[in-house]
Design a protein around this motif. Structure first.
Motif: not given
Length: 241
Positions: A157-158, A101-103, A183-186, A163-164
Motif C-alpha cells: 500500500v502506498v 491520480y498523481q501516482l 515521495p514529496a513531489p506527489c 495524514g502520513v
C-alpha cells in the motif's frame, strides 16, 4: 480542451491551467496563508505569465472535499464565482481521488490519508495500472480501522497526504513491509491533478453548473456537532420536566 484547476482542501493552496494533455502552469504553496487571499492572485499570476485568457477555458475543476471546511468553502466559492462570471461548467473532483491520480501506473494499492482529527482520517482506496480504478470512495474512518482493513488484504500500500507524518509510526507498526510512502513531489494535493481528472469528467459529461455545486464535507463540522449536542441535551432536559 482547457481546464482551470483549484485545490484548497488543506493547508495547500494550488491553481493550475491544463490544456489537453499539457500542463501549462501550476502555482502551489504549502504554507500558512489564507486561501481567500491567495487563490485568485495566484491564478491571475499564472494566467498573466502564460498569456492565457480565462474566457478561453472550457471548465473549472475544483477539489470538492473531503478536507478543511474553511478551505473547501473558499475553493468552492472561488470556482462558483468563476463559473458564473464565465458561463463555464464546474467539475467537482473528490480530493482523495485527485491525490491518488498523481501516482500514474502504480500497481500497488494507493491510499491517500488526510488528517481529519479525532483519531480519524479522510481516505479512499485506489489502484492505477492501465486505468485509474476507485476501489473505495472517499470516507472518514478511524485510522486503526483502516489499517486493519488494509492488513487483511496482504498487499503493498502506498500512502500519501498530510495524514502520513502524524500516522507513519502506527502505519509501520501495523503493516510493516506492506507500507510504502509517496515521495514529496506527489505526497500532497495539487491543482494539476484536479485539473487532469477534471478533464476526464468533462469528456464524460460529468459536469455541474456553478449554481448546483457544493462542497462534499463527508462529515458535519465541529460547530454543527456542538449544536446537535446542545439540542439533544435540551430535549432530554425538557423531557424530564
Amino acid at each position: 480542451m482547457k481546464i482551470v484547476g483549484i485545490e484548497s482542501s488543506s493547508l495547500v493552496a494550488s491553481v493550475a491551467v491544463l490544456e489537453d494533455e499539457t500542463l501549462i502552469a501550476e502555482y502551489t504553496v504549502n504554507y500558512k496563508k489564507t486561501h481567500s487571499q491567495t487563490l485568485l492572485p495566484m491564478l491571475d499570476e499564472i494566467l498573466t505569465m502564460t498569456e492565457q485568457e480565462l474566457s478561453g477555458v472550457d471548465g473549472i475543476a475544483v477539489s470538492e472535499g473531503p478536507g478543511s471546511f474553511t478551505g473547501l468553502r473558499i475553493g468552492s466559492a472561488t470556482a462558483k464565482g468563476l463559473g458564473l462570471a464565465l458561463g463555464k461548467p464546474l467539475l467537482a473532483v473528490p480530493t482523495v481521488d485527485a491525490m491518488a491520480y498523481q501516482l500514474f501506473g502504480c500497481a500497488h494499492l494507493i491510499c491517500p490519508i488526510m488528517d481529519a482529527k479525532r483519531q480519524q482520517v479522510y481516505t479512499g482506496l485506489y489502484t492505477f495500472g492501465e486505468e485509474f480504478c476507485v476501489l473505495r470512495s472517499a470516507r472518514a474512518v478511524a485510522l486503526s480501522e483502516l489499517l486493519t482493513e488494509l492488513a487483511a488484504q496482504e498487499k503493498k500500500v502506498v500512502f500519501l497526504g498530510d495524514g502520513v507524518p502524524v500516522s507513519q509510526d502506527e502505519i509501520r507498526q501495523t503493516l510493516g513491509d506492506q507500507a510504502l510512502f509517496a515521495p514529496a513531489p506527489c505526497s500532497r494535493q495539487r491543482a494539476a491533478a484536479v485539473a487532469s481528472l477534471g478533464l476526464t469528467y468533462l469528456q464524460a459529461g460529468r459536469v455541474q453548473t456553478a449554481a448546483e455545486h457544493a462542497p462534499n464535507y463527508i462529515r458535519i463540522s465541529q460547530a454543527e456537532r456542538e449544536l446537535a449536542r446542545k439540542r439533544a441535551a435540551a430535549a432530554r432536559e425538557a423531557g424530564h420536566e
